[in-house]
Design a protein around this motif. Structure first.
Motif, PDB file in Angstrom:
ATOM      1  N   LEU A   4      -8.930 -16.078 -18.038  1.00  0.00           N
ATOM      2  CA  LEU A   4      -9.827 -15.413 -18.670  1.00  0.00           C
ATOM      3  C   LEU A   4      -9.515 -14.346 -19.888  1.00  0.00           C
ATOM      4  O   LEU A   4      -8.663 -13.658 -19.686  1.00  0.00           O
ATOM      5  CB  LEU A   4     -10.812 -14.671 -17.847  1.00  0.00           C
ATOM      6  N   LEU A   5     -10.087 -14.725 -21.196  1.00  0.00           N
ATOM      7  CA  LEU A   5     -10.002 -13.516 -22.050  1.00  0.00           C
ATOM      8  C   LEU A   5     -11.035 -12.564 -21.851  1.00  0.00           C
ATOM      9  O   LEU A   5     -11.937 -12.710 -21.170  1.00  0.00           O
ATOM     10  CB  LEU A   5      -9.793 -14.174 -23.479  1.00  0.00           C
ATOM     11  N   ALA A   6     -10.950 -11.444 -22.534  1.00  0.00           N
ATOM     12  CA  ALA A   6     -11.847 -10.292 -22.409  1.00  0.00           C
ATOM     13  C   ALA A   6     -13.553 -10.872 -22.659  1.00  0.00           C
ATOM     14  O   ALA A   6     -13.872 -11.477 -23.711  1.00  0.00           O
ATOM     15  CB  ALA A   6     -11.727  -9.275 -23.299  1.00  0.00           C
ATOM     16  N   THR A  20     -14.894 -14.872 -24.385  1.00  0.00           N
ATOM     17  CA  THR A  20     -14.664 -15.146 -23.120  1.00  0.00           C
ATOM     18  C   THR A  20     -14.460 -16.960 -23.181  1.00  0.00           C
ATOM     19  O   THR A  20     -14.974 -17.705 -23.839  1.00  0.00           O
ATOM     20  CB  THR A  20     -15.824 -15.351 -22.159  1.00  0.00           C
ATOM     21  N   VAL A  21     -13.125 -17.259 -22.687  1.00  0.00           N
ATOM     22  CA  VAL A  21     -12.646 -18.631 -22.477  1.00  0.00           C
ATOM     23  C   VAL A  21     -12.038 -18.968 -21.223  1.00  0.00           C
ATOM     24  O   VAL A  21     -11.410 -18.236 -20.500  1.00  0.00           O
ATOM     25  CB  VAL A  21     -11.383 -18.902 -23.744  1.00  0.00           C
ATOM     26  N   LEU A  22     -12.476 -20.209 -20.725  1.00  0.00           N
ATOM     27  CA  LEU A  22     -12.320 -20.349 -19.325  1.00  0.00           C
ATOM     28  C   LEU A  22     -11.396 -21.788 -19.439  1.00  0.00           C
ATOM     29  O   LEU A  22     -11.708 -22.592 -19.913  1.00  0.00           O
ATOM     30  CB  LEU A  22     -13.263 -20.794 -18.630  1.00  0.00           C
ATOM     31  N   MET A  74     -19.961 -14.413 -16.970  1.00  0.00           N
ATOM     32  CA  MET A  74     -19.182 -13.281 -17.487  1.00  0.00           C
ATOM     33  C   MET A  74     -19.447 -12.739 -18.796  1.00  0.00           C
ATOM     34  O   MET A  74     -19.170 -11.468 -19.054  1.00  0.00           O
ATOM     35  CB  MET A  74     -17.758 -14.149 -17.637  1.00  0.00           C
ATOM     36  N   ASP A  75     -20.273 -13.827 -19.548  1.00  0.00           N
ATOM     37  CA  ASP A  75     -20.926 -13.173 -20.693  1.00  0.00           C
ATOM     38  C   ASP A  75     -22.062 -12.099 -20.707  1.00  0.00           C
ATOM     39  O   ASP A  75     -22.758 -11.770 -21.483  1.00  0.00           O
ATOM     40  CB  ASP A  75     -21.365 -14.350 -21.693  1.00  0.00           C
ATOM     41  N   VAL A 157     -11.484 -26.801 -20.137  1.00  0.00           N
ATOM     42  CA  VAL A 157     -11.501 -25.805 -20.949  1.00  0.00           C
ATOM     43  C   VAL A 157     -13.088 -25.759 -21.252  1.00  0.00           C
ATOM     44  O   VAL A 157     -13.672 -26.568 -21.678  1.00  0.00           O
ATOM     45  CB  VAL A 157     -10.729 -25.907 -22.262  1.00  0.00           C
ATOM     46  N   VAL A 158     -13.578 -24.369 -21.247  1.00  0.00           N
ATOM     47  CA  VAL A 158     -14.753 -24.320 -21.709  1.00  0.00           C
ATOM     48  C   VAL A 158     -14.737 -22.886 -22.460  1.00  0.00           C
ATOM     49  O   VAL A 158     -14.153 -21.967 -22.407  1.00  0.00           O
ATOM     50  CB  VAL A 158     -15.871 -23.904 -20.649  1.00  0.00           C
ATOM     51  N   ALA A 159     -15.309 -22.973 -23.695  1.00  0.00           N
ATOM     52  CA  ALA A 159     -15.479 -21.963 -24.908  1.00  0.00           C
ATOM     53  C   ALA A 159     -16.840 -21.805 -25.356  1.00  0.00           C
ATOM     54  O   ALA A 159     -17.655 -22.880 -25.295  1.00  0.00           O
ATOM     55  CB  ALA A 159     -14.122 -22.209 -25.796  1.00  0.00           C
TER      56      ALA A 159
END
Length: 185
Positions: A4-6, A20-22, A74-75, A157-159
Motif C-alpha cells: 500500500l502506498l500512502a 492508494t494502490v493495492l 483506505m481513501d 492490482v487495484v488503483a
C-alpha cells in the motif's frame, strides 16, 4: 502480499502526494481453468468468453469487489456497489490496457505463457500523472518512477481510475490472460 502506498485523503485527482494502490495475490485455484491458455494466433487484445477460462466468475468478481472496497475504505471514500469484470487476451505488441471512467480500475493476471526473455514484458505500469514539485523534471512523481507489476498468475492490482496506466509491450511468443475490472458507487 499487500503493498500500500500512502492513502489519498480526498476525492478524485488532488495535488497531494498520497495515492492508494493495492497490489495483492489472488488465489486462482478455484477460479481459473487449470489449462487456461490463449491460442497462439489472434488480435493483440481480444475480449474473451469468460466461460472458456474462468470456472467461478462470481468468486473472481468478489475478489475485485473486496479489493475495490478495501482501497475505498483506505481513501475514506464511499463503498463500491457494483463491479464489472471482463476477460481479455493480450498478445505480442499489446501495450494499452482498458481504460474507463471508473473510480477504481483493477487487473488480475490469470495466465501467463511463456516466461518472457525481457523481465518487464507484459508488466502493468502505473505512474502518477500529477506534476511533482518545482524543479521536478518528469511526471510520475512523487513516486519518481513507474511502479511495475509483473505478469504473474494471481497478481491482482487495484488503483484509482485517474492514475496513468499502461502495459509494457508484450514480446513475441508471449501471451497473457487478464481479468480487467471497473466499479461504480
Amino acid at each position: 502480499m499487500t503493498t500500500l502506498l500512502a492513502p489519498l485523503t480526498a476525492a478524485p485527482v488532488q495535488f497531494l502526494w498520497g495515492t492508494t494502490v493495492l497490489v495483492d495475490e489472488a488465489d486462482l485455484e478455484a477460479i481459473v481453468h487449470a489449462d487456461a491458455r490463449l491460442p497462439e494466433t489472434g488480435p493483440t487484445c481480444d475480449d474473451l468468453d469468460p466461460d472458456l477460462f474462468v470456472t467461478d466468475q462470481a468468486a473472481l468478481e468478489e475478489a475485485f469487489f473486496a479489493a475495490f472496497n478495501a482501497i475505498a475504505d483506505m481513501d475514506g471514500a464511499p463503498p463500491v456497489t457494483s463491479v464489472t469484470v471482463k476477460i481479455q487476451g493480450w498478445r505480442e505488441g499489446h501495450g494499452i490496457p482498458a481504460a474507463d471512467a471508473s473510480p477504481y480500475i483493477g487487473w488480475c493476471y490469470l495466465s501467463a505463457t511463456p516466461a518472457p526473455s525481457t523481465a518487464e514484458s507484459g508488466c502493468l505500469s502505473l505512474a502518477d500523472p500529477r506534476a511533482g514539485s518545482d524543479l521536478t523534471a518528469m511526471p510520475g512523481l512523487p513516486w519518481g518512477r513507474q511502479v511495475l507489476i509483473r505478469p504473474v498468475p494471481g497478481a491482482l492490482v487495484v488503483a484509482p481510475g485517474w492514475l496513468t496506466h499502461s502495459i509494457v509491450p508484450i514480446e513475441h511468443g508471449q501471451s497473457l490472460i487478464v481479468a480487467t475490472a471497473t466499479c461504480s458507487r
